[in-house]
Design an enzyme around this catalytic site. Structure first.
Site, PDB file in Angstrom:
ATOM      1  N   ALA A 150      19.601  36.990 -30.025  1.00  0.00           N
ATOM      2  CA  ALA A 150      20.427  35.780 -30.121  1.00  0.00           C
ATOM      3  C   ALA A 150      19.543  34.548 -30.247  1.00  0.00           C
ATOM      4  CB  ALA A 150      21.336  35.665 -28.897  1.00  0.00           C
ATOM      5  N   GLU A 169      10.211  31.579 -23.685  1.00  0.00           N
ATOM      6  CA  GLU A 169      10.373  32.981 -23.287  1.00  0.00           C
ATOM      7  C   GLU A 169       9.586  33.218 -21.998  1.00  0.00           C
ATOM      8  OE1 GLU A 169      12.183  35.842 -24.102  1.00  0.00           O
ATOM      9  OE2 GLU A 169      11.135  36.380 -22.255  1.00  0.00           O
ATOM     10  N   GLY A 182      19.163  50.270 -28.290  1.00  0.00           N
ATOM     11  CA  GLY A 182      19.294  51.481 -29.112  1.00  0.00           C
ATOM     12  C   GLY A 182      19.361  51.199 -30.597  1.00  0.00           C
ATOM     13  N   ARG A 420      32.687  54.073 -23.039  1.00  0.00           N
ATOM     14  CA  ARG A 420      31.569  54.206 -22.107  1.00  0.00           C
ATOM     15  C   ARG A 420      32.023  54.129 -20.645  1.00  0.00           C
ATOM     16  NH1 ARG A 420      26.505  50.974 -24.953  1.00  0.00           N
ATOM     17  NH2 ARG A 420      26.252  52.510 -26.590  1.00  0.00           N
TER      18      ARG A 420
END
Ligand code: ADP
Length: 590
Positions: A150, A169, A182, A420
């Site tokens: 994002a 970061e 994934g 899930r």
């Protein structure tokens, strides 16, 4: 920026470093000069180092062989040998997010140096030659907090709109949890799905996403997601990302609309593409820099305060605004426990797939200046976590239609194609909250066939994360199950496929009938936090009165409302790209 891209190194990077200036007698170890090697267990496979010692100095550390995860361990592979040589110490900091690889490298160097007869205890004393970095004050158009999918998408769009951009970061590398995701990306794609005869539409995508979230989702945000997802596919392609032609179903993805990268595993190709886009836009990424405060003046965001690597203060004033793209809070046990109302517990014994940077600090940054939160109780458990460490490693399933799940008694217990949250609840009700995922030779044609997580199936078996059998009975024995029960269960499942009638209502479903067979133990681990900061359809952050906080935008997992109570597998990466891009455009132009 090249500096940042340097961490994307080839898998078998061999790094050789020369000893720097500390040839002096202040070195605590007394070595027998020579070259020593040692091999220890790495994250995926054995890791070997070569250490060259003079009689007073660690001259060089070379990693001669390893199979650590590309993109994830690269920074440890690059930095730990350098740090050992620079600091002439074995008590170097591990790299957050690559802790296991860092520890393996250090352990190998310890083992090698031990062979020289050196006093390892003395080398375990921490070096004190770290230089404090200076405080910084700067003005820039846009600050983006977080360098995951994002944040980088927002950075690219903001720079395209003409803004100067800094990305903060807190971790030592860019990519966030996106890097270890994934890598599945859901989008309606007439070209690829059409070629496979898969019928799809954005309306169906919308309906399934709403239904899977029990309609707790914000329909306006879901509409933006489904309409913008395909554009995101092309956006990533424009920076070199290549996709497989084949479209598949993610575990818990509920439909065949998942795109997977053609080259490379996990989120690595996606983050590589985004870093390329960021570089083209002259985006600056400040690593090891944690945002600690968003500064307001007269009801408008005017800057960010952050802490640098050595605790130095970084003050960034903004001309335009700030985008919060800090990801979720799956790695923050306290926050999980604070908000969880759905699961029996999410305490520290429930492991997580996430990297340590998923600490929820962005939520606190936003609430400190009055932002509203939504859906915080909806926390997703990944049903297919590694029982040893919580991660997604060792996940051998590619598509749920081609797998069955067995409990420790050798029995199926759920529709493998299901949501899930449903699958996770069902596993938690089984012995030891454990299941085995079973796939067959149609998923893996031979030992060299790749998993979706950067290894081969042969390596999975060699590392004992999976077991293999040439017959179902053999597999059952390897899983410590009764072969007769397992054979009967698989036969029953296969008969259900023929009859198009499954006891658990599974559809679509394919037979488990082609040798060899593989099984891997799995348990639910904390994976995604659906709740977060409340935004409007322009990604502007809203306060508790529903009013816009001027100059503040948020996108990605830190935001709530897109997924409702249960996220569809492979909708997260679509979300971060779609909303990250909107936030990046709007922070400049609104
Ligand atoms: P998304 O999928 O929403 O892009 P990611 O988890 O991939 O989220 O990335 C979020 C990034 O934000 C992570 O790399 C995380 O370390 C970083 N981050 C979180 N909180 C802060 C903070 N306070 N300051 C700087 N970076 C942060």
């Amino acid at each position: 920026m090249n500096r940042i891209l340097k961490f994307f190194l080839p898998l078998l990077l061999v790094l050789s470093l020369s000893a720097c200036s500390k040839e002096s007698g202040d070195v605590s170890g007394k070595f027998k000069a020579g070259t020593y090697t040692a091999t220890v267990d790495g994250y995926n496979a054995p890791l070997t180092v070569k250490v060259v010692l003079s009689n007073s100095t660690i001259k060089s550390v070379t990693i001669t062989d390893h199979k650590e995860s590309v993109g994830i361990a690269d920074i440890a592979i690059k930095n730990i040998p350098t740090a050992i040589v620079d600091e002439q110490s074995l008590a170097v900091d591990t790299i957050s997010g690559s802790t296991t690889s860092s520890k393996a490298i250090i352990a190998a160097v310890v083992a090698a140096i031990k062979k020289s007869g050196a006093d390892i205890d003395k080398l375990m004393i921490k070096s004190d030659n770290k230089v404090a970095e200076a405080d910084i004050t700067e003005t820039v158009d846009v600050v983006i907090i977080g360098s995951g999918g994002a944040g980088l998408s927002a950075a690219i769009e903001a720079s395209k709109a003409g803004a100067s951009v800094i990305v903060l970061e807190q971790m030592p590398k860019a990519g966030g949890n996106t890097l270890i995701s994934g890598s599945g990306y859901n989008a309606v794609d007439p070209k690829r799905q059409g070629a496979m005869g898969i019928e799809d539409s954005t309306d169906l995508f919308f309906d399934q996403t709403m239904e899977s979230g029990d309609s707790k989702n914000d329909p306006e945000l879901v509409r933006i997601l489904v309409d913008g997802a395909y554009d995101g596919v092309e956006f990533l392609e424009s920076f070199g990302m290549e996709w497989q032609d084949e479209i598949s179903t993610a575990p818990g993805g509920l439909y065949q609309r998942r795109h997977m990268p053609a080259n490379g595993a996990l989120g690595v190709p996606m983050i590589n593409a985004l870093l390329k886009g960021a570089e083209e836009g002259n985006v600056r990424i400040m690593l090891n820099t944690k945002a600690t405060e968003i500064v307001m003046d007269n009801n408008k965001v005017v800057g960010v305060i952050a802490e640098g690597k050595t605790g130095n203060k970084i003050t960034l004033n903004v001309n335009k605004g700030v985008v919060i793209a800090t990801g979720g809070f799956s790695a923050n046990v306290e926050m999980r426990e604070q908000y969880n109302t759905i699961w029996p517990t999410l305490d520290k014994n429930v492991l997580t797939t996430n990297h340590p940077g998923a600490d929820g600090s962005g939520i606190e940054l936003a609430t400190n200046i009055g932002a509203d939160l939504v859906d915080m109780e909806y926390i997703q458990l990944f049903p297919y976590g590694n029982p040893k460490n919580g991660s997604m490693t060792g996940s051998i399933m590619k598509q749920p239609e081609n797998a069955i799940y067995l409990n420790s008694e050798g029995l199926r217990f759920v529709d493998e194609y299901g949501r899930r949250d449903v699958v996770s609840s069902a596993i938690l009700a089984q012995t030891d909250s454990l299941m085995f995922v079973i796939v067959d030779g149609k998923t893996y044609v031979d030992d060299n066939a790749p998993t979706d997580f950067g290894t081969t199936i042969g390596e999975e078996v060699a590392s004992s994360r999976s077991v293999k059998g040439n017959t179902i009975e053999e597999l059952a024995v390897a899983m410590n199950m009764d072969p007769k029960i397992v054979k009967k269960e698989v036969d029953k499942y296969n008969a259900g496929v023929d009859a198009k009638n499954d006891v658990f209502g599974k559809t679509p479903m394919n037979k488990i009938d082609t040798a060899p067979y593989y099984g891997s133990p799995r348990t639910p681990t904390v994976h995604h936090t659906m709740g977060g900061i409340k935004i409007n359809s322009d990604t502007q952050v809203l306060n508790k009165d529903g009013e816009v906080i001027n100059g503040l935008y948020a996108a990605g997992e830190v935001v709530g409302g897109v997924h409702g109570s249960n996220r569809v597998g492979a909708n997260a990466l679509s979300e971060i790209i779609v909303f990250g891009r909107i936030a990046g455009k709007n922070v400049v132009t609104q």
